[in-house]
Design a protein around this motif. Sequence first.
Motif, PDB file in Angstrom:
ATOM      1  N   TRP A  85      12.389 -12.101  -2.845  1.00  0.00           N
ATOM      2  CA  TRP A  85      13.264 -13.038  -3.561  1.00  0.00           C
ATOM      3  C   TRP A  85      14.027 -12.290  -4.642  1.00  0.00           C
ATOM      4  O   TRP A  85      13.423 -11.566  -5.446  1.00  0.00           O
ATOM      5  CB  TRP A  85      12.457 -14.175  -4.190  1.00  0.00           C
TER       6      TRP A  85
ATOM      7  N   CYS B 158      19.990 -15.833  -6.278  1.00  0.00           N
ATOM      8  CA  CYS B 158      19.698 -17.244  -5.994  1.00  0.00           C
ATOM      9  C   CYS B 158      20.752 -18.141  -6.639  1.00  0.00           C
ATOM     10  O   CYS B 158      21.062 -18.000  -7.820  1.00  0.00           O
ATOM     11  CB  CYS B 158      18.309 -17.586  -6.544  1.00  0.00           C
TER      12      CYS B 158
ATOM     13  N   HIS C 283      20.366 -21.434  -6.522  1.00  0.00           N
ATOM     14  CA  HIS C 283      19.629 -22.667  -6.806  1.00  0.00           C
ATOM     15  C   HIS C 283      20.129 -23.840  -5.964  1.00  0.00           C
ATOM     16  O   HIS C 283      20.351 -24.939  -6.462  1.00  0.00           O
ATOM     17  CB  HIS C 283      19.668 -22.979  -8.301  1.00  0.00           C
ATOM     18  N   SER C 284      20.286 -23.545  -4.704  1.00  0.00           N
ATOM     19  CA  SER C 284      20.743 -24.581  -3.781  1.00  0.00           C
ATOM     20  C   SER C 284      19.662 -25.631  -3.544  1.00  0.00           C
ATOM     21  O   SER C 284      19.947 -26.709  -3.058  1.00  0.00           O
ATOM     22  CB  SER C 284      21.101 -23.937  -2.440  1.00  0.00           C
ATOM     23  N   THR C 285      18.434 -25.302  -3.876  1.00  0.00           N
ATOM     24  CA  THR C 285      17.249 -26.154  -3.708  1.00  0.00           C
ATOM     25  C   THR C 285      16.814 -26.315  -2.257  1.00  0.00           C
ATOM     26  O   THR C 285      15.843 -27.006  -1.974  1.00  0.00           O
ATOM     27  CB  THR C 285      17.410 -27.574  -4.325  1.00  0.00           C
TER      28      THR C 285
ATOM     29  N   CYS D  69      15.304 -24.289  -0.220  1.00  0.00           N
ATOM     30  CA  CYS D  69      13.994 -23.755   0.159  1.00  0.00           C
ATOM     31  C   CYS D  69      12.882 -24.710  -0.233  1.00  0.00           C
ATOM     32  O   CYS D  69      12.004 -24.997   0.562  1.00  0.00           O
ATOM     33  CB  CYS D  69      13.773 -22.366  -0.420  1.00  0.00           C
TER      34      CYS D  69
ATOM     35  N   TRP E  40       6.128 -19.277  -8.100  1.00  0.00           N
ATOM     36  CA  TRP E  40       6.722 -20.421  -7.414  1.00  0.00           C
ATOM     37  C   TRP E  40       6.680 -20.277  -5.892  1.00  0.00           C
ATOM     38  O   TRP E  40       6.930 -21.242  -5.177  1.00  0.00           O
ATOM     39  CB  TRP E  40       8.145 -20.661  -7.890  1.00  0.00           C
TER      40      TRP E  40
ATOM     41  N   CYS F 102      18.132 -19.823   3.715  1.00  0.00           N
ATOM     42  CA  CYS F 102      18.640 -19.583   2.360  1.00  0.00           C
ATOM     43  C   CYS F 102      20.116 -19.201   2.434  1.00  0.00           C
ATOM     44  O   CYS F 102      20.481 -18.213   3.066  1.00  0.00           O
ATOM     45  CB  CYS F 102      17.829 -18.479   1.698  1.00  0.00           C
ATOM     46  N   PRO F 103      20.981 -19.969   1.788  1.00  0.00           N
ATOM     47  CA  PRO F 103      22.418 -19.756   1.938  1.00  0.00           C
ATOM     48  C   PRO F 103      22.968 -18.556   1.179  1.00  0.00           C
ATOM     49  O   PRO F 103      24.055 -18.063   1.491  1.00  0.00           O
ATOM     50  CB  PRO F 103      23.018 -21.057   1.394  1.00  0.00           C
ATOM     51  N   SER F 104      22.237 -18.082   0.187  1.00  0.00           N
ATOM     52  CA  SER F 104      22.778 -17.022  -0.671  1.00  0.00           C
ATOM     53  C   SER F 104      22.308 -15.630  -0.285  1.00  0.00           C
ATOM     54  O   SER F 104      22.847 -14.641  -0.752  1.00  0.00           O
ATOM     55  CB  SER F 104      22.355 -17.282  -2.116  1.00  0.00           C
TER      56      SER F 104
ATOM     57  N   ALA G 208      19.341 -14.753  -1.161  1.00  0.00           N
ATOM     58  CA  ALA G 208      18.348 -14.435  -2.185  1.00  0.00           C
ATOM     59  C   ALA G 208      16.961 -14.262  -1.577  1.00  0.00           C
ATOM     60  O   ALA G 208      16.154 -13.480  -2.050  1.00  0.00           O
ATOM     61  CB  ALA G 208      18.309 -15.533  -3.245  1.00  0.00           C
ATOM     62  N   LEU G 209      16.692 -15.019  -0.525  1.00  0.00           N
ATOM     63  CA  LEU G 209      15.418 -14.903   0.176  1.00  0.00           C
ATOM     64  C   LEU G 209      15.606 -14.086   1.446  1.00  0.00           C
ATOM     65  O   LEU G 209      16.547 -14.324   2.220  1.00  0.00           O
ATOM     66  CB  LEU G 209      14.876 -16.286   0.561  1.00  0.00           C
TER      67      LEU G 209
HETATM   68  S1  SF4 Z   1      17.293 -21.517  -0.670  1.00  0.00           S
HETATM   69 FE1  SF4 Z   1      17.876 -19.522  -1.516  1.00  0.00          FE
HETATM   70  S2  SF4 Z   1      19.569 -19.941  -2.919  1.00  0.00           S
HETATM   71 FE2  SF4 Z   1      18.526 -21.874  -2.512  1.00  0.00          FE
HETATM   72  S3  SF4 Z   1      17.057 -22.103  -4.209  1.00  0.00           S
HETATM   73 FE3  SF4 Z   1      16.000 -21.129  -2.475  1.00  0.00          FE
HETATM   74  S4  SF4 Z   1      16.191 -18.943  -2.881  1.00  0.00           S
HETATM   75 FE4  SF4 Z   1      17.705 -19.959  -4.139  1.00  0.00          FE
END
Ligand code: SF4
Length: 79
Positions: free
Chosen positions: A17, A22, A24-26, A28, A43, A61-63, A65-66
Amino acid sequence: MPLDTLKYTNGEVTVVWKPKTCIHSTLCWKGLISVFDPRVKPWVNLQGASTEAIIEQVSKCPSGALSYYLNEEGKKVDG
Ligand code: SF4
């Protein structure tokens, strides 16, 4: 120094991560709250679901980040 990359593993798969990436698209935690729960620390709890379910959620995950890699192969897979 702030951590750019955090890793979590269940022995089979390692989830990576990147907090700075991230957005914070929420997605995940709405998709897999048993693993990704922003209310607790750490978390990410990789004991919360099967490796397959974790990989499926990480892939959404759209960004970027994961991401994850399988420990056996040690190969990075785009998530
Ligand atoms: S799906 Fe990806 S971008 Fe969205 S909150 Fe989780 S880690 Fe962040």
